[in-house]
Write an enzyme that holds these catalytic residues in place. Structure first.
Site, PDB file in Angstrom:
ATOM      1  N   GLY A 116       0.876 -80.044  -9.888  1.00 46.26           N
ATOM      2  CA  GLY A 116       1.196 -79.755  -8.489  1.00 46.26           C
ATOM      3  C   GLY A 116       1.694 -78.352  -8.226  1.00 46.26           C
ATOM      4  O   GLY A 116       2.705 -78.177  -7.559  1.00 46.26           O
ATOM      5  N   GLY A 134      -1.020 -81.048 -19.736  1.00 48.81           N
ATOM      6  CA  GLY A 134      -1.573 -79.694 -19.831  1.00 48.81           C
ATOM      7  C   GLY A 134      -0.649 -78.826 -20.676  1.00 48.81           C
ATOM      8  O   GLY A 134       0.140 -79.341 -21.481  1.00 48.81           O
ATOM      9  N   GLY A 165       1.648 -85.215 -16.944  1.00 47.90           N
ATOM     10  CA  GLY A 165       0.744 -84.075 -17.094  1.00 47.90           C
ATOM     11  C   GLY A 165       0.722 -83.567 -18.520  1.00 47.90           C
ATOM     12  O   GLY A 165       1.727 -83.064 -19.019  1.00 47.90           O
ATOM     13  N   HIS A 217      -0.816 -57.234 -47.553  1.00 50.38           N
ATOM     14  CA  HIS A 217      -0.825 -58.502 -48.294  1.00 50.38           C
ATOM     15  C   HIS A 217       0.585 -58.840 -48.771  1.00 50.38           C
ATOM     16  O   HIS A 217       1.294 -57.941 -49.210  1.00 50.38           O
ATOM     17  CB  HIS A 217      -1.758 -58.361 -49.500  1.00 50.38           C
ATOM     18  CG  HIS A 217      -1.742 -59.566 -50.381  1.00 50.38           C
ATOM     19  ND1 HIS A 217      -2.478 -60.693 -50.086  1.00 50.38           N
ATOM     20  CD2 HIS A 217      -1.080 -59.829 -51.547  1.00 50.38           C
ATOM     21  CE1 HIS A 217      -2.268 -61.604 -51.030  1.00 50.38           C
ATOM     22  NE2 HIS A 217      -1.424 -61.102 -51.934  1.00 50.38           N
TER      23      HIS A 217
END
Ligand SMILES: Cc1cc2nc3c(=O)[nH]c(=O)nc-3n(C[C@H](O)[C@H](O)[C@H](O)COP(=O)(O)OP(=O)(O)OC[C@H]3O[C@@H](n4cnc5c(N)ncnc54)[C@H](O)[C@@H]3O)c2cc1C
Length: 535
Positions: free
Chosen positions: A327, A241, A239, A508
Site C-alpha cells: 500500500g 515483498g 506482504g 586473495h
C-alpha cells in the site's frame, strides 16, 4: 553563484486566488516566464536521496538552489527507511554470528537481547546520517524551507505550513519524539518562491489499505514499526515483498514469533524463483511461519482474517502487532499535476519523464526518485536520477555513449535485500531465453567462503550467447551478497565482456574474487570451481 539571491524569500498572502489541493495550486494566469527574474535557479521538492542529490549537484555546478521539505531532512531512506532498518539488521547479524560462533571455536553459552540499546544504536545512526545531509545542504548554501510544497505553475512553488501529521511531529507515550531534532521548524505562513526549474523528488508514502480497520492501534506500516522501542512478542507481516522479507528476517532474529502472509505463490516476486526459494528456506529455518496464496480480508486489533486461494478456507491469524508492508502511493495528487500539464503513467502510477534527462512533459519541471520509479524504488535509482536531473538542468554532458550508464530504472539498478543471509540483483532478467545462457556458480568451493565457513549460497548469471559474452543480469544469495553485487554492477555498467574480467587481478582471499572465478567458469576456464566437486 549569487548566494544573497538564494537567501531571499518572499512571504505572500495569496488569499483566495488559488485553490490548493494536495500539493498543487491552480496556476495563476498571465505570468510571462521570459521576463520574470526568479529567486532561485532550481527549487527541489523533497529532501530524500533523489532530492538532496539533485540539489547538491545543481549547487556544485553553480546554481542557486532551494529545497522544500515537509518532514525531516533526508526523506524515507535516512529517517524511516534503510538507515534505521539496516542499523537494526546489523544487530540481527551479530545475533546470527553468536549462533554460529561454536564452529569457529568460540563458546557463548548465553546472551541477552536488550532492545533499548538496539534502538539507541538505530536512532544515533539516523541522527548522524541526517546531520550529514544537513551539513552538505549548508555547505552548498542550499536554502531549506520546511513546509508543504505546492506547485503553482512551471516556475512558482507555494510553501504551506505543515498541517498534516508528519514523522517529525510524532510523539511517543512519554511525549518524546523518536526523531528528536532541532532542525525542524515549519514555515508559519505561506511562502511563495520562484525558480527557473523545479524538481519533484517527493517520493512515495504508505497508506494502510482499506482492509485495515481505521485507527487500529495494533496495525502499523513498516516506517512506524522502525521507531518502536520494544519488540512485539509476535508479529504478523502482510506482504512477502522486499520489506516483508527483511522485517521477517530481522524480527525472527530478535526472537519475535513471526508470521508472514503473501497473496502470491512465492515470496519476492521481483526476484528469480531460485533466489526467492532460497530466502523462503532461510526464513523458515529461522522459525518464520509462512502462509502463501492467501488474500487478506480484514485486519483489526491484531487479528488478520485470510482467505486461502486453493482450499477456499478462511482462517484467523493473531499477533501482538500487525505490520502491513503493502500500500505505497505517490505523495503528490496526480490529478492536479495533470491539470498543470504533467503527463502521468496511471498504470505504473508514476510521473512520465525522459529517462535520459528526467524532464517531465513541462520543460521547466523535472522529476526523480520514487515518484518516477513506481511504488517500490531503490536509493541507487533515486541517487542516479538525481545526478541525471542536475546534469540535464545544468547542461553537463553525461560524457558517455554507454547506454548502461542510464541504469536508473528499478529492474536494472543494483540492489540488496537485507535478509540474513542477503540476496542481491543487478540487470534485467531477459524475458525470452533466445540467445541467452544461464549459469549457476555455488560458493561451496570458494576459498574465502571455506575459510569463513560461509559456503552456503550461489550466483545465478544470465549472459549473451554471442561472443564476447557479456552479463545481462546477475542475482545472488550469500552472506557477502551486498559487496559482491557491486562488482557485477560495475562490469555491466562499464559494458565489460566476461573475458575482460578474467584478465583482472583480485586480492586473495576475498569474496569478490568469486566474481573472477564465476567468469572463468562461464568461459570454461575454471581452476577452482567445479559444480560436481564435493569438499
Ligand atoms: C522501511 C524501508 C526500508 C528501505 N530500505 C532500503 C534499502 O535498504 N535500500 C534501498 O536502496 N532502498 C530502501 N528503501 C527505499 C528508499 O527509502 C527509497 O528508494 C528512497 O527513499 C527514495 O528516495 P526519494 O528521494 O525518491 O524519496 P523519499 O526518500 O521518500 O523522500 C521524499 C521526501 O519528499 C518529502 N515530500 C513529499 N511531498 C512533499 C511536499 N509536497 N512538500 C515538501 N516535501 C515533500 C517527504 O517528506 C520526503 O522526505 C527503503 C524504504 C523503506 C520504507
Amino acid at each position: 553563484m549569487d548566494i544573497s539571491k538564494s537567501r531571499e524569500s518572499v512571504t505572500t498572502d495569496r488569499g483566495q486566488d488559488s485553490q490548493l489541493v494536495n500539493g498543487l495550486a491552480e496556476a495563476p494566469r498571465g505570468k510571462s516566464e521570459h521576463t520574470e527574474q526568479y529567486q532561485f535557479d532550481v527549487i527541489v521538492i523533497g529532501s530524500g536521496p533523489g532530492g538532496y542529490t539533485s540539489a547538491i549537484r545543481c549547487a556544485q555546478l553553480g546554481k542557486s538552489v532551494a529545497i522544500v521539505e515537509r518532514d525531516l531532512l533526508g526523506g524515507h531512506a535516512v529517517n524511516w527507511g534503510c538507515v534505521p532498518l539496516n542499523s537494526m539488521i546489523a544487530s540481527a547479524r551479530l545475533i546470527r554470528s553468536i549462533h554460529e560462533c561454536d564452529r569457529y571455536g568460540i563458546r557463548i553459552p548465553s546472551y541477552r537481547i536488550d532492545f533499548s540499546y538496539i534502538a539507541r544504536h538505530r536512532d544515533e545512526a539516523v541522527k548522524k546520517v541526517r546531520s550529514q545531509v544537513k551539513h552538505f545542504l549548508d555547505k552548498y548554501h542550499i536554502q531549506v524551507y520546511t513546509g508543504n510544497a505546492c506547485i503553482v505553475n512551471p516556475h512558482h512553488v507555494l510553501v504551506k505550513p505543515v498541517q498534516k501529521r508528519t514523522y517529525a511531529t510524532i510523539r511517543d507515550a512519554n511525549g518524546h519524539s523518536p526523531y528528536e531534532t532541532s532542525d525542524y521548524t515549519s514555515v508559519r505562513a505561506d511562502v511563495e518562491i520562484t525558480g527557473n526549474n523545479i524538481i519533484i523528488a517527493a517520493g512515495v508514502e504508505y497508506e494502510l489499505p482499506q482492509f485495515v480497520e481505521k485507527n487500529d492501534r495494533k496495525s502499523v506500516d513498516p516506517t512506524e514499526l522502525l521507531w518502536r522501542r520494544t519488540i512485539p512478542e509476535s508479529l504478523v507481516i502482510i506482504g512477502g515483498g522486499v520489506l516483508g522479507c527483511e522485517i521477517a528476517s530481522l524480527y525472527s532474529h530478535l526472537r519475535s514469533n513471526v508470521i508472514l502472509i503473501d497473496k502470491n505463490s512465492r515470496l519476492l516476486k521481483c526476484m528469480d524463483e531460485q533466489v526467492s526459494f532460497a530466502v523462503e528456506t532461510c526464513l523458515k529455518a529461522n522459525g518464520v511461519n509462512i502462509t502463501l496464496n492467501a488474500n487478506v480480508e480484514r485486519v483489526a486489533n491484531g487479528e488478520v482474517i485470510i482467505q486461502l486461494h486453493q482450499a477456499n478456507i478462511q482462517r484467523t491469524i493473531r499477533g501482538a502487532l500487525v505490520v502491513v508492508c503493502v500500500g505505497r502511493k505517490p505523495t503528490f495528487d496526480y490529478k492536479y499535476l495533470e491539470q498543470l500539464g504533467i503527463r502521468i503513467d496511471h498504470e505504473r502510477s508514476t510521473i512520465i519523464t525522459d529517462e535520459k534527462t528526467c524532464e517531465t512533459s513541462i520543460r521547466t519541471i523535472y522529476a526523480c526518485g520514487g515518484i518516477v520509479s513506481s511504488c517500490w524504488s531503490w536509493v541507487s535509482c533515486a541517487v542516479r536520477q538525481g545526478h541525471i536531473t542536475a546534469n540535464a538542468i545544468c547542461c553537463v554532458s553525461e560524457n558517455t555513449n554507454n547506454p548502461k550508464f542510464h541504469m536508473a530504472t528499478n529492474p536494472a539498478a543494483p540492489f540488496v535485500i537485507n535478509v540474513i543471509p542477503a540476496v542481491a540483483s543487478v540487470g534485467e532478467i531477459p524475458k525470452s531465453t533466445d540467445n541467452v545462457l544461464i549459469y549457476m556458480y555455488k560458493f561451496h568451493t570458494d576459498r574465502r567462503a571455506i575459510i569463513d565457513s560461509q559456503t552456503w549460497g550461489f550466483v545465478k548469471m544470465w549472459t549473451t550467447s554471442d561472443e564476447p559474452k557479456r552479463f545481462l543480469a546477475v542475482q545472488l544469495a550469500h552472506e557477502a551478497a551486498a559487496e559482491i553485487i557491486e562488482y557485477y554492477s560495475m562490469i555491466i555498467s562499464l559494458n565489460l565482456s566476461i573475458r575482460d574480467v578474467c584478465f583482472l587481478s583480485f586480492a586473495h582471499p576475498t569474496y569478490t574474487e568469486s566474481v573472477k572465478e564465476a567468469c572463468e567458469y562461464v568461459l570454461g576456464q575454471s581452476m577452482n570451481y567445479d559444480e560436481n566437486l564435493r569438499l
